[in-house]
Write a protein that holds these residues in place. Sequence first.
Motif, PDB file in Angstrom:
ATOM      1  N   GLY A 129      22.576 -10.192  -7.227  1.00  0.00           N
ATOM      2  CA  GLY A 129      21.761 -11.377  -6.985  1.00  0.00           C
ATOM      3  C   GLY A 129      20.747 -11.164  -5.880  1.00  0.00           C
ATOM      4  N   GLU A 130      21.162 -10.486  -4.820  1.00  0.00           N
ATOM      5  CA  GLU A 130      20.243 -10.187  -3.721  1.00  0.00           C
ATOM      6  C   GLU A 130      19.130  -9.261  -4.188  1.00  0.00           C
ATOM      7  OE1 GLU A 130      23.022 -10.299   0.270  1.00  0.00           O
ATOM      8  OE2 GLU A 130      23.301  -8.648  -1.142  1.00  0.00           O
ATOM      9  N   TYR A 131      19.483  -8.274  -5.026  1.00  0.00           N
ATOM     10  CA  TYR A 131      18.484  -7.336  -5.531  1.00  0.00           C
ATOM     11  C   TYR A 131      17.443  -8.063  -6.379  1.00  0.00           C
ATOM     12  CZ  TYR A 131      16.390  -3.685  -8.393  1.00  0.00           C
ATOM     13  OH  TYR A 131      15.497  -2.881  -9.048  1.00  0.00           O
ATOM     14  N   ALA A 132      17.897  -9.006  -7.184  1.00  0.00           N
ATOM     15  CA  ALA A 132      16.992  -9.733  -8.073  1.00  0.00           C
ATOM     16  C   ALA A 132      15.948 -10.537  -7.304  1.00  0.00           C
ATOM     17  CB  ALA A 132      17.784 -10.653  -9.002  1.00  0.00           C
ATOM     18  N   ARG A 133      16.226 -10.863  -6.042  1.00  0.00           N
ATOM     19  CA  ARG A 133      15.270 -11.652  -5.252  1.00  0.00           C
ATOM     20  C   ARG A 133      14.175 -10.786  -4.636  1.00  0.00           C
ATOM     21  NH1 ARG A 133      20.126 -14.586  -4.085  1.00  0.00           N
ATOM     22  NH2 ARG A 133      20.533 -13.517  -2.101  1.00  0.00           N
ATOM     23  N   ARG A 134      14.163  -9.473  -4.952  1.00  0.00           N
ATOM     24  CA  ARG A 134      13.084  -8.558  -4.564  1.00  0.00           C
ATOM     25  C   ARG A 134      12.811  -8.552  -3.058  1.00  0.00           C
ATOM     26  NH1 ARG A 134      10.091  -6.756  -8.721  1.00  0.00           N
ATOM     27  NH2 ARG A 134       8.123  -6.748  -7.589  1.00  0.00           N
ATOM     28  N   GLY A 135      13.892  -8.693  -2.304  1.00  0.00           N
ATOM     29  CA  GLY A 135      13.768  -8.617  -0.855  1.00  0.00           C
ATOM     30  C   GLY A 135      13.535  -9.943  -0.164  1.00  0.00           C
ATOM     31  N   LYS A 136      13.484 -11.031  -0.910  1.00  0.00           N
ATOM     32  CA  LYS A 136      13.248 -12.329  -0.299  1.00  0.00           C
ATOM     33  C   LYS A 136      14.354 -12.655   0.707  1.00  0.00           C
ATOM     34  CE  LYS A 136      12.259 -17.175  -1.388  1.00  0.00           C
ATOM     35  NZ  LYS A 136      12.121 -18.183  -2.473  1.00  0.00           N
ATOM     36  N   GLY A 137      13.943 -13.050   1.899  1.00  0.00           N
ATOM     37  CA  GLY A 137      14.886 -13.368   2.950  1.00  0.00           C
ATOM     38  C   GLY A 137      15.263 -12.175   3.818  1.00  0.00           C
ATOM     39  N   LEU A 138      14.848 -10.980   3.425  1.00  0.00           N
ATOM     40  CA  LEU A 138      15.150  -9.780   4.206  1.00  0.00           C
ATOM     41  C   LEU A 138      14.051  -9.501   5.224  1.00  0.00           C
ATOM     42  CD1 LEU A 138      16.413  -6.958   1.793  1.00  0.00           C
ATOM     43  CD2 LEU A 138      17.710  -8.102   3.590  1.00  0.00           C
ATOM     44  N   THR A 139      14.431  -9.063   6.398  1.00  0.00           N
ATOM     45  CA  THR A 139      13.489  -8.508   7.363  1.00  0.00           C
ATOM     46  C   THR A 139      13.725  -7.007   7.394  1.00  0.00           C
ATOM     47  OG1 THR A 139      13.418 -10.498   8.732  1.00  0.00           O
ATOM     48  CG2 THR A 139      12.776  -8.424   9.775  1.00  0.00           C
ATOM     49  N   ILE A 140      12.685  -6.254   7.051  1.00  0.00           N
ATOM     50  CA  ILE A 140      12.785  -4.799   6.999  1.00  0.00           C
ATOM     51  C   ILE A 140      11.933  -4.216   8.127  1.00  0.00           C
ATOM     52  CG2 ILE A 140      12.297  -2.728   5.643  1.00  0.00           C
ATOM     53  CD1 ILE A 140      12.874  -4.316   3.126  1.00  0.00           C
ATOM     54  N   ARG A 141      12.583  -3.515   9.021  1.00  0.00           N
ATOM     55  CA  ARG A 141      11.887  -2.885  10.150  1.00  0.00           C
ATOM     56  C   ARG A 141      11.551  -1.452   9.774  1.00  0.00           C
ATOM     57  NH1 ARG A 141      15.870  -6.279  11.589  1.00  0.00           N
ATOM     58  NH2 ARG A 141      15.290  -8.000  12.968  1.00  0.00           N
ATOM     59  N   HIS A 142      10.430  -0.968  10.303  1.00  0.00           N
ATOM     60  CA  HIS A 142       9.980   0.353   9.872  1.00  0.00           C
ATOM     61  C   HIS A 142       9.310   1.111  11.012  1.00  0.00           C
ATOM     62  CE1 HIS A 142       5.724  -0.948   9.769  1.00  0.00           C
ATOM     63  NE2 HIS A 142       6.217  -2.105   9.350  1.00  0.00           N
ATOM     64  N   GLY A 143       9.137   2.395  10.801  1.00  0.00           N
ATOM     65  CA  GLY A 143       8.456   3.248  11.758  1.00  0.00           C
ATOM     66  C   GLY A 143       8.312   4.648  11.193  1.00  0.00           C
ATOM     67  N   MET A 179       7.241   2.460  -0.827  1.00  0.00           N
ATOM     68  CA  MET A 179       8.425   1.841  -0.258  1.00  0.00           C
ATOM     69  C   MET A 179       8.279   0.323  -0.131  1.00  0.00           C
ATOM     70  SD  MET A 179      10.364   4.374  -0.097  1.00  0.00           S
ATOM     71  CE  MET A 179      11.750   3.485   0.603  1.00  0.00           C
ATOM     72  N   ALA A 180       7.166  -0.132   0.426  1.00  0.00           N
ATOM     73  CA  ALA A 180       6.986  -1.576   0.608  1.00  0.00           C
ATOM     74  C   ALA A 180       6.902  -2.300  -0.730  1.00  0.00           C
ATOM     75  CB  ALA A 180       5.729  -1.842   1.433  1.00  0.00           C
ATOM     76  N   GLY A 181       6.378  -1.614  -1.762  1.00  0.00           N
ATOM     77  CA  GLY A 181       6.263  -2.226  -3.075  1.00  0.00           C
ATOM     78  C   GLY A 181       7.584  -2.436  -3.776  1.00  0.00           C
ATOM     79  N   ARG A 182       8.643  -1.830  -3.288  1.00  0.00           N
ATOM     80  CA  ARG A 182       9.959  -2.009  -3.907  1.00  0.00           C
ATOM     81  C   ARG A 182      10.556  -3.377  -3.588  1.00  0.00           C
ATOM     82  NH1 ARG A 182      12.765   3.595  -4.578  1.00  0.00           N
ATOM     83  NH2 ARG A 182      11.014   5.026  -4.330  1.00  0.00           N
ATOM     84  N   TRP A 183      10.189  -3.917  -2.433  1.00  0.00           N
ATOM     85  CA  TRP A 183      10.736  -5.201  -1.985  1.00  0.00           C
ATOM     86  C   TRP A 183       9.570  -6.098  -1.551  1.00  0.00           C
ATOM     87  CZ3 TRP A 183      12.437  -0.684   0.892  1.00  0.00           C
ATOM     88  CH2 TRP A 183      13.461  -0.002   0.232  1.00  0.00           C
ATOM     89  N   PRO A 184       8.745  -6.517  -2.507  1.00  0.00           N
ATOM     90  CA  PRO A 184       7.506  -7.226  -2.169  1.00  0.00           C
ATOM     91  C   PRO A 184       7.706  -8.571  -1.494  1.00  0.00           C
ATOM     92  CG  PRO A 184       7.919  -7.300  -4.537  1.00  0.00           C
ATOM     93  CD  PRO A 184       8.902  -6.332  -3.964  1.00  0.00           C
ATOM     94  N   ALA A 185       8.895  -9.174  -1.635  1.00  0.00           N
ATOM     95  CA  ALA A 185       9.132 -10.489  -1.024  1.00  0.00           C
ATOM     96  C   ALA A 185       9.711 -10.379   0.389  1.00  0.00           C
ATOM     97  CB  ALA A 185      10.058 -11.319  -1.907  1.00  0.00           C
ATOM     98  N   ALA A 186       9.956  -9.157   0.852  1.00  0.00           N
ATOM     99  CA  ALA A 186      10.553  -8.974   2.175  1.00  0.00           C
ATOM    100  C   ALA A 186       9.513  -9.162   3.279  1.00  0.00           C
ATOM    101  CB  ALA A 186      11.178  -7.583   2.295  1.00  0.00           C
ATOM    102  N   ARG A 187       9.999  -9.383   4.483  1.00  0.00           N
ATOM    103  CA  ARG A 187       9.145  -9.459   5.670  1.00  0.00           C
ATOM    104  C   ARG A 187       9.245  -8.127   6.397  1.00  0.00           C
ATOM    105  NH1 ARG A 187      10.396 -11.282  11.051  1.00  0.00           N
ATOM    106  NH2 ARG A 187       8.524 -11.946  12.178  1.00  0.00           N
ATOM    107  N   PHE A 188       8.097  -7.487   6.656  1.00  0.00           N
ATOM    108  CA  PHE A 188       8.078  -6.172   7.274  1.00  0.00           C
ATOM    109  C   PHE A 188       7.652  -6.264   8.735  1.00  0.00           C
ATOM    110  CE2 PHE A 188       8.912  -3.536   3.638  1.00  0.00           C
ATOM    111  CZ  PHE A 188       8.518  -4.318   2.560  1.00  0.00           C
ATOM    112  N   GLU A 189       8.396  -5.571   9.596  1.00  0.00           N
ATOM    113  CA  GLU A 189       8.076  -5.534  11.016  1.00  0.00           C
ATOM    114  C   GLU A 189       8.039  -4.093  11.496  1.00  0.00           C
ATOM    115  OE1 GLU A 189      10.903  -7.657  13.337  1.00  0.00           O
ATOM    116  OE2 GLU A 189      10.303  -9.651  12.598  1.00  0.00           O
TER     117      GLU A 189
END
Length: 301
Positions: A129-143, A179-189
């Motif tokens: 179910g979480e996967y189906a939401r395409r990252g919605k509600g996730l905060t993904i940090r990157h560097g 990478m960012a296109g895999r979870w388009p609904a996520a928030r990236f920081e």
Amino acid sequence: MNKDETMSETMKDAPADALTVEPSESAKAQSYHYHVMRRALDKIDAAGERIPLESLATELNMSPAHFQRLFSAWVGVSPKRYQQYLTLEHAKALLAERHTVLETAVAAGLSGTGRLHDLFLRWDAMSPGEYARRGKGLTIRHGWFASPFGEVLAMGTDKGLCGLAFAEECGRVAAWQDMAGRWPAARFEHDPDSIAPWVEAAFEGRGEAALHMIGAPFQIKVWEALLRVPSGHVTTYSDIAHAIGSPRAVRAVGTAVGRNPVSFLIPCHRAMRKSGGLGGYHWGLPVKRAMLAWESARAEA
């Protein structure tokens, strides 16, 4: 929205520093070392046989001593010994001598805490179910970080690393888009400090690295099977298919291997064709060959 529109939207919303942050001096040195390896690989392939240290160093415009120091610092063995791991024939030797049959590992079971060379690896899989939401509600940090295989884009949630993308062959823009296109609904920081300990553990082989595996149920089953392949060993796509109980799904397994978002830690580079061919690699075949060579040399050092 089609794929190109999704990628454009992803890039538009990306933090400005996602692509413009300058790598550290350490990252630059690591990237330089990888490029030396990449050029050496091309020279060795073109020659079709082992090249003496002096000749190889000359072709790379280096002194033999400097060239040997770079190789030894990168992999821990001399260039003379290392060449055998870079040849295409080494892949066939791996398959013949270090081919891991996964069904045995599957029968033994896999606990929540696995062991990957000298690294303790803790992983947590996302629910369907979480996967189906395409990252919605996730905060993904990157560097961006240094690695033995060039510059790497790392991404992580509160639970662990969810992405490692090697940019040396494809470039920063393509790595970020992928990478960012895999979870388009996520928030990236942009927050490399928060994920740095996991990244350092991943490549230095010490401490604990946490993984947050974000994928469809079938993909996660394939990635779990890959986690059972020891460093310095290889498996085949058909072995993976049998191990997960889908012996006819070799093609689907290959696709799932190619979609692995956490390359190297989920070791998709250890999956090969039954013929001994390397198959493909999402971040470039030279990176896959370098990873196999790096692991083999360290396993025998």
